[in-house]
Design a protein around this motif. Structure first.
Motif, mmCIF file in Angstrom:
data_model
loop_
_atom_site.group_PDB
_atom_site.id
_atom_site.type_symbol
_atom_site.label_atom_id
_atom_site.label_comp_id
_atom_site.label_asym_id
_atom_site.label_seq_id
_atom_site.Cartn_x
_atom_site.Cartn_y
_atom_site.Cartn_z
ATOM 1 N N HIS A 282 -74.639 -10.084 9.144
ATOM 2 C CA HIS A 282 -75.771 -10.852 8.642
ATOM 3 C C HIS A 282 -75.290 -11.904 7.640
ATOM 4 O O HIS A 282 -74.143 -11.877 7.188
ATOM 5 N N GLU A 283 -76.192 -12.825 7.304
ATOM 6 C CA GLU A 283 -75.885 -13.891 6.354
ATOM 7 C C GLU A 283 -76.208 -13.429 4.941
ATOM 8 O O GLU A 283 -77.308 -12.954 4.664
ATOM 9 N N SER A 284 -75.251 -13.582 4.045
ATOM 10 C CA SER A 284 -75.475 -13.105 2.683
ATOM 11 C C SER A 284 -74.405 -13.676 1.759
ATOM 12 O O SER A 284 -73.353 -14.144 2.205
ATOM 13 N N ARG A 285 -74.709 -13.658 0.446
ATOM 14 C CA ARG A 285 -73.699 -13.983 -0.564
ATOM 15 C C ARG A 285 -73.039 -12.731 -1.110
ATOM 16 O O ARG A 285 -72.015 -12.809 -1.785
ATOM 17 N N GLU A 286 -73.636 -11.559 -0.846
ATOM 18 C CA GLU A 286 -73.124 -10.304 -1.369
ATOM 19 C C GLU A 286 -72.197 -9.652 -0.345
ATOM 20 O O GLU A 286 -72.604 -9.324 0.761
ATOM 21 N N MET A 287 -70.943 -9.467 -0.734
ATOM 22 C CA MET A 287 -69.945 -8.895 0.159
ATOM 23 C C MET A 287 -69.632 -7.471 -0.288
ATOM 24 O O MET A 287 -69.012 -7.251 -1.332
ATOM 25 N N TRP A 288 -70.100 -6.506 0.508
ATOM 26 C CA TRP A 288 -69.807 -5.103 0.229
ATOM 27 C C TRP A 288 -68.539 -4.724 0.973
ATOM 28 O O TRP A 288 -68.429 -4.912 2.175
ATOM 29 N N LEU A 289 -67.573 -4.174 0.247
ATOM 30 C CA LEU A 289 -66.310 -3.843 0.868
ATOM 31 C C LEU A 289 -66.450 -2.618 1.762
ATOM 32 O O LEU A 289 -67.295 -1.753 1.517
ATOM 33 N N PRO A 290 -65.638 -2.524 2.822
ATOM 34 C CA PRO A 290 -65.691 -1.349 3.707
ATOM 35 C C PRO A 290 -65.468 -0.073 2.903
ATOM 36 O O PRO A 290 -64.694 -0.048 1.943
ATOM 37 N N GLU A 291 -66.175 0.969 3.291
ATOM 38 C CA GLU A 291 -66.071 2.223 2.550
ATOM 39 C C GLU A 291 -64.701 2.874 2.717
ATOM 40 O O GLU A 291 -64.243 3.623 1.877
ATOM 41 N N GLU A 292 -64.056 2.606 3.827
ATOM 42 C CA GLU A 292 -62.748 3.190 4.080
ATOM 43 C C GLU A 292 -61.723 2.084 4.271
ATOM 44 O O GLU A 292 -62.024 1.013 4.769
ATOM 45 N N ASN A 293 -60.490 2.363 3.854
ATOM 46 C CA ASN A 293 -59.418 1.415 4.084
ATOM 47 C C ASN A 293 -59.058 1.386 5.558
ATOM 48 O O ASN A 293 -59.120 2.403 6.253
ATOM 49 N N THR A 294 -58.703 0.223 6.040
ATOM 50 C CA THR A 294 -58.308 0.088 7.437
ATOM 51 C C THR A 294 -56.819 -0.223 7.507
ATOM 52 O O THR A 294 -56.254 -0.878 6.635
ATOM 53 N N VAL A 295 -56.183 0.277 8.532
ATOM 54 C CA VAL A 295 -54.755 0.068 8.726
ATOM 55 C C VAL A 295 -54.542 -0.581 10.080
ATOM 56 O O VAL A 295 -55.023 -0.082 11.097
ATOM 57 N N GLU A 296 -53.852 -1.718 10.097
ATOM 58 C CA GLU A 296 -53.545 -2.385 11.344
ATOM 59 C C GLU A 296 -52.182 -1.929 11.842
ATOM 60 O O GLU A 296 -51.230 -1.794 11.069
ATOM 61 N N THR A 297 -52.086 -1.675 13.141
ATOM 62 C CA THR A 297 -50.850 -1.203 13.741
ATOM 63 C C THR A 297 -50.448 -2.127 14.876
ATOM 64 O O THR A 297 -51.270 -2.491 15.708
ATOM 65 N N VAL A 298 -49.205 -2.521 14.880
ATOM 66 C CA VAL A 298 -48.658 -3.338 15.961
ATOM 67 C C VAL A 298 -47.665 -2.490 16.733
ATOM 68 O O VAL A 298 -46.711 -1.960 16.156
#
Length: 396
Positions: A282-298
Motif C-alpha cells: 500500500h501507499e504510505s509514509r510509515e515504513m514498518w520493518l519486517p518482524e523477522e530478519n530475512t536471509v538471501e542465499t545464492v
C-alpha cells in the motif's frame, strides 16, 4: 529563512525605552563573549558526520538523539581511535514527572548500516519501482489553485473598477449641494471599504501564488529523491558523509525505536518518510520493518551426472490457480499492453481492472496493516489498454 551575520558594531537607540542593564554590565558581557564565544573547531575525524543525528527519536522523551564520540588512545602506537554513537542528551520531564534517563548508546556504523539495508529492502520490490516510475511521470496538481487564483484576479479587477467609478463620481459632486458633506462622507466610507477589499484580495492572490510555487518546488525535490532511490546503491555509496546526512534528512522525517532490542536483535520500530512510497502492499509514509530478519542465499546448481535425468509431468488442474489465470498470466498481459500501447502497467493495476469486471483472484496474503491505507488507482488510459488485453485473451 534567517541566517546569522558577523557584526562588529551594535546599534544604540537612545530614548526609545529604559535600559534593561547598565552600560558597564553590557560592555563587560560583550568583552567576555568575544573571549569565550569562539565557535568550536573540529580537529579530528574531519570527514565524519553524524548522518542520522536528530532524526532518531528517543523512545522515552521523544527528543532527537544526537551524535557523540568516544576517543581511545593506543598505548603502544600512540594513535587515537574514534568510535561514534547516537545518544539522547535531553533531560526532559516525562508525563509522570520523571526525568528522561534513556542511556543506551547506538553504534553509528551498525545503526547506519541497518537503515541503509532497510532502504535497499524497500526499493528492491518491483511494485515500488513501478510506483516511483509512475510518480516521475506525473505532473504537479495545481489546477485547483490556478483556478482559485484566476477567480481572485477577476474579483480584484471588478473591485478596482468599482473604485475607479466611485472616484469619478466623487470628483463630479456639486460642492453647493446642501447634502454635499453627508454624500461625500458616505462615498468615502464606501471607498475605504473598497480599499480594504482590494488589500485582502491582493494578499489572497499572493498567498495562492506562493502555494503554487511551493507545490512545484516540492515536486521537484521529491522527484530528485525518487531518481536517487531508483539508483540508490550506485549513488549513495559515492556520497561523502555530509551529502549522506543531507540526503537522509530530506528522505526521512523520523526513526522510532523500541525501548530495548527485540529477541531478533532489532531496535528500529518504524521509519517515517517525508513523502509517500508504495511499500508492503500500500501507499504510505510509515515504513514498518519486517518482524523477522530475512536471509538471501545464492546457490550454484550443477549436474554431477548428465546421463541421468528425471521427467516431471505437471497438470494445471493440480495447481492453485483460478480459471482466469489459466488463460493469461500477469506477465503476458503486461507484454500485450506494452506492445500494443507502449504503456508499462503494474500487477496492482491489472488486479484492479480484473476486480472491476468480477474476475476471481486468489486471496492476497500481503495485505496492508491499516484499513484506511490508500493505493494508487489505475489511470483511465491504462485501464482501457488492460481491458483490451483481457478481451484479447478471452478473459472477458
Amino acid at each position: 529563512m534567517y541566517r546569522r551575520v558577523q557584526q562588529e558594531e551594535f546599534l544604540l537607540a537612545d530614548g526609545i525605552h529604559d535600559a534593561i542593564i547598565d552600560m558597564d554590565t553590557w560592555e563587560a558581557a560583550r568583552m567576555k563573549r568575544e573571549k569565550t564565544g569562539v565557535k568550536w573547531v573540529k580537529t579530528h575525524s574531519l570527514d565524519h558526520e553524524h548522518i542520522l543525528s536528530g532524526i532518531i527519536k528517543c523512545p522515552q522523551c521523544g527528543g532527537g538523539m544526537t551524535g557523540t564520540v568516544r576517543r581511545r588512545k593506543n598505548k603502544s602506537t600512540g594513535e587515537y581511535t574514534d568510535t561514534f554513537f547516537y545518544r539522547c542528551h535531553h533531560r526532559k520531564n516525562l508525563e509522570d514527572g520523571r526525568i528522561c534517563d534513556y542511556k543506551p548508546a547506538l553504534n553509528q556504523e551498525a545503526f547506519n548500516a541497518e537503515v541503509v539495508n532497510f532502504i535497499r529492502y524497500m526499493i528492491s520490490n518491483d511494485e515500488f519501482r513501478e510506483y516511483v516510475q509512475d510518480k516521475l511521470g506525473e505532473k504537479v496538481g495545481v489546477s485547483a489553485l490556478e483556478t482559485e487564483r484566476e477567480q481572485l484576479r477577476g474579483q480584484l479587477q471588478q473591485v478596482q473598477g468599482a473604485k475607479t467609478k466611485l472616484l469619478q463620481m466623487m470628483d463630479r459632486m456639486d460642492v453647493n449641494d446642501k447634502h454635499y458633506d453627508q454624500k461625500f462622507q458616505d462615498m468615502q466610507d464606501r471607498l475605504d471599504n473598497l480599499y480594504d477589499r482590494i488589500s485582502g484580495l491582493e494578499e489572497a492572490i499572493e498567498e495562492t501564488s506562493a502555494k503554487i510555487t511551493a507545490s512545484y518546488e516540492n515536486q521537484i525535490n521529491t522527484k530528485e529523491l525518487y531518481k536517487i532511490l531508483l539508483d540508490y546503491d550506485n549513488i549513495y555509496e559515492k556520497m561523502m558523509d555530509a551529502e549522506k546526512k543531507e540526503f537522509m534528512g530530506t528522505l526521512i522525517e523520523s526513526i522510532e525505536l523500541y525501548p530495548e532490542r527485540t529477541d531478533t536483535g532489532r531496535i528500529i520500530r518504524r521509519i517515517i518518510l517525508t513523502f509517500p512510497v508504495y511499500y508492503d502492499g500500500h501507499e504510505s509514509r510509515e515504513m514498518w520493518l519486517p518482524e523477522e530478519n530475512t536471509v538471501e542465499t545464492v546457490c550454484l546448481l550443477s549436474k554431477l551426472c548428465s546421463k541421468h535425468h528425471i521427467e516431471v509431468e505437471l497438470h494445471m488442474d493440480e495447481m492453485d490457480v483460478t480459471a482466469a489465470e489459466k488463460k493469461a498470466t500477469y506477465e503476458e498481459i503486461k507484454a500485450y499492453v506494452l506492445e500494443h500501447s507502449g504503456f508499462k502497467v503494474s500487477n496492482l493495476y491489472i488486479a484492479q481492472v480484473k476486480q472491476k469486471y468480477g474476475i476471481i483472484e486468489r486471496e492476497c496474503y500481503n495485505k496492508p496493516k491499516s484499513e484506511d491505507s490508500r493505493q494508487p488507482k489505475c489511470p483511465p488510459e491504462k485501464e482501457a489498454t488492460i481491458t483490451e488485453a483481457l478481451k484479447y485473451f478471452k478473459m472477458l
